[in-house]
Design a protein around this motif. Structure first.
Motif, PDB file in Angstrom:
ATOM      1  N   GLY A   1      37.174 -32.867 -11.476  1.00 24.60           N
ATOM      2  CA  GLY A   1      36.877 -34.295 -11.482  1.00 24.60           C
ATOM      3  C   GLY A   1      35.370 -34.503 -11.549  1.00 24.60           C
ATOM      4  N   ARG A   2      34.821 -35.190 -10.533  1.00 24.75           N
ATOM      5  CA  ARG A   2      33.366 -35.351 -10.432  1.00 24.75           C
ATOM      6  C   ARG A   2      32.746 -34.410  -9.410  1.00 24.75           C
ATOM      7  NH1 ARG A   2      32.420 -41.957 -10.469  1.00 24.75           N
ATOM      8  NH2 ARG A   2      33.422 -42.357 -12.516  1.00 24.75           N
ATOM      9  N   LEU A   3      33.556 -33.555  -8.825  1.00 24.00           N
ATOM     10  CA  LEU A   3      33.103 -32.663  -7.771  1.00 24.00           C
ATOM     11  C   LEU A   3      32.796 -31.284  -8.352  1.00 24.00           C
ATOM     12  CD1 LEU A   3      32.643 -32.238  -4.714  1.00 24.00           C
ATOM     13  CD2 LEU A   3      35.042 -31.551  -4.546  1.00 24.00           C
ATOM     14  N   LYS A   4      31.571 -30.797  -8.058  1.00 20.20           N
ATOM     15  CA  LYS A   4      31.154 -29.467  -8.481  1.00 20.20           C
ATOM     16  C   LYS A   4      31.269 -28.529  -7.289  1.00 20.20           C
ATOM     17  CE  LYS A   4      27.334 -26.987 -10.721  1.00 20.20           C
ATOM     18  NZ  LYS A   4      25.952 -27.104 -11.251  1.00 20.20           N
ATOM     19  N   LEU A   5      32.144 -27.542  -7.404  1.00 22.01           N
ATOM     20  CA  LEU A   5      32.425 -26.641  -6.296  1.00 22.01           C
ATOM     21  C   LEU A   5      31.421 -25.506  -6.259  1.00 22.01           C
ATOM     22  CD1 LEU A   5      36.316 -26.485  -6.565  1.00 22.01           C
ATOM     23  CD2 LEU A   5      34.900 -28.066  -5.252  1.00 22.01           C
ATOM     24  N   ARG A   6      31.567 -24.653  -5.234  1.00 25.97           N
ATOM     25  CA  ARG A   6      30.650 -23.536  -5.013  1.00 25.97           C
ATOM     26  C   ARG A   6      30.715 -22.533  -6.152  1.00 25.97           C
ATOM     27  NH1 ARG A   6      32.777 -19.191  -0.752  1.00 25.97           N
ATOM     28  NH2 ARG A   6      31.449 -17.980  -2.119  1.00 25.97           N
ATOM     29  N   LYS A   7      29.667 -21.700  -6.235  1.00 28.01           N
ATOM     30  CA  LYS A   7      29.565 -20.721  -7.301  1.00 28.01           C
ATOM     31  C   LYS A   7      30.458 -19.510  -7.013  1.00 28.01           C
ATOM     32  CE  LYS A   7      25.437 -19.859  -8.778  1.00 28.01           C
ATOM     33  NZ  LYS A   7      24.060 -19.302  -8.865  1.00 28.01           N
ATOM     34  N   VAL A   8      31.152 -19.045  -8.033  1.00 31.75           N
ATOM     35  CA  VAL A   8      31.955 -17.822  -7.979  1.00 31.75           C
ATOM     36  C   VAL A   8      31.582 -16.963  -9.185  1.00 31.75           C
ATOM     37  CG1 VAL A   8      33.859 -18.903  -6.712  1.00 31.75           C
ATOM     38  CG2 VAL A   8      33.867 -18.923  -9.208  1.00 31.75           C
ATOM     39  N   ARG A   9      32.180 -15.787  -9.269  1.00 33.40           N
ATOM     40  CA  ARG A   9      31.899 -14.886 -10.384  1.00 33.40           C
ATOM     41  C   ARG A   9      33.190 -14.515 -11.113  1.00 33.40           C
ATOM     42  NH1 ARG A   9      26.971 -12.567 -11.115  1.00 33.40           N
ATOM     43  NH2 ARG A   9      25.398 -13.044  -9.519  1.00 33.40           N
ATOM     44  N   ILE A  10      33.092 -14.506 -12.426  1.00 31.12           N
ATOM     45  CA  ILE A  10      34.187 -14.046 -13.265  1.00 31.12           C
ATOM     46  C   ILE A  10      33.816 -12.668 -13.794  1.00 31.12           C
ATOM     47  CG2 ILE A  10      35.530 -14.454 -15.352  1.00 31.12           C
ATOM     48  CD1 ILE A  10      35.105 -17.421 -14.944  1.00 31.12           C
TER      49      ILE A  10
END
Length: 245
Positions: A206-215
Motif C-alpha cells: 500500500g503506502r507503507l514501506k516495510l523494513r529491509k530484507v535480502r533476496i
C-alpha cells in the motif's frame, strides 16, 4: 487408782488432704511446684506463607497470559495480511551472458570481465519492491569467483518485469591453473558456472514501506564457451531463490 489408757488422736480419713498454702510473696518456682496449678498443652499458631511469593506467581501468570494473547494477535494479523496481499518472491532469469575480457596477467592472476542480462519479475499484485544500495551479482566457476558487479537501485511496481544489464569484473589468484581448467571444459562445450544474487530490498505494501530484507538467488548455468570472439550460448539454467530477514 488404776492407770487410764492414753487416747491418741487419729486422722480423719474423710477429710481431704491438706494443701500447703503458698505465701503471696513466694517466688514463681515455688508456685510452679504447687499441685493445684494445671499446665495445658502448648498452643501452636500456624505461620502464614509470605505474601511476596504469591505476588510473584500472579505476576508470572499474568505475563504468560499476555504473551499468549500477543502471539495470537500477531499470528492472526499475519494470517490476514498474507491472505489479503498473497506475497510472492520475485523471480530472476539469465537472458544473455557476454565475455568482454578473459586473460592471464603477468602476476599469474586471471582477469575476467562479463556482461550479464537478467530479467527480474515481480509477480505480486499489491506489493512493490525497492531495490536498495548494496546489491551485487557474482559469477563463480566451482570454488573460484571469476567476477562481481553491483545491482542497480530502482523501484519495481506491481506485476512488473524489468531487464537489468549488469557489468562484472574481477581478478582471481592461481590464474594459470584456473585458465587451464576452463580451456579443458571449453573443449567439451559444457562449462558449468554459478551465478549468485544478493539483493537488499524493501517491500512496499500500500503506502507503507516495510523494513529491509535480502533476496538471495542462485542460478546454475551451463554455457558452451567463454570466448571473447564467439557468442556465448546458455544451454541450461536452473535458478532458486530465498528470503533472508
Amino acid at each position: 487408782m488404776a492407770d487410764q489408757p492414753k487416747i491418741h488422736p487419729t486422722a480423719d480419713l474423710e477429710l481431704p488432704p491438706t494443701v500447703p498454702l503458698v505465701p503471696p510473696g513466694a517466688p514463681a518456682s515455688d508456685k510452679a511446684t504447687s499441685p493445684l496449678r494445671h499446665q495445658g498443652p502448648p498452643v501452636i499458631i500456624p505461620s502464614r506463607p509470605p505474601r511476596t511469593r504469591s505476588c510473584c506467581c500472579r505476576c508470572l501468570c499474568w505475563t504468560i497470559c499476555l504473551l499468549v494473547v500477543l502471539l495470537f494477535v500477531v499470528g492472526a494479523a499475519a494470517a490476514i495480511l498474507y491472505a489479503v496481499f498473497q506475497p510472492k518472491l520475485p523471480e530472476y532469469s539469465v537472458q544473455k551472458l557476454r565475455i568482454t575480457d578473459l586473460r592471464l596477467n603477468i602476476d599469474l592472476t586471471l582477469y575476467a570481465k562479463f556482461e550479464v542480462q537478467i530479467t527480474a519479475n515481480n509477480p505480486n499484485k499489491r506489493i512493490g519492491i525497492y531495490y536498495e544500495k548494496g546489491g551485487w551479482l557474482a559469477v563463480w566457476y566451482e570454488n573460484d569467483k571469476l567476477c562481481q558487479g553491483s545491482l542497480p537501485i530502482f523501484y519495481q511496481g506491481h506485476k512488473n518485469v524489468t531487464e537489468l544489464n549488469v557489468r562484472l569484473s574481477g581478478q582471481t589468484r592461481s590464474g594459470r591453473t584456473l585458465m587451464n581448467a576452463l580451456q579443458e571444459q571449453q573443449q567439451t562445450g559444457q562449462i558449468p558456472l554459478t551465478l549468485n544474487v544478493n539483493a537488499p530490498v524493501a517491500v512496499k505494501v500500500g503506502r507503507l514501506k516495510l523494513r529491509k530484507v535480502r533476496i538471495l538467488g542462485k542460478c546454475l548455468l551451463v554455457v558452451n564457451s567463454l570466448s571473447t570472439s564467439n557468442p556465448v550460448s546458455i544451454r541450461a539454467s536452473d535458478c532458486s531463490y530465498r528470503l533472508k530477514l
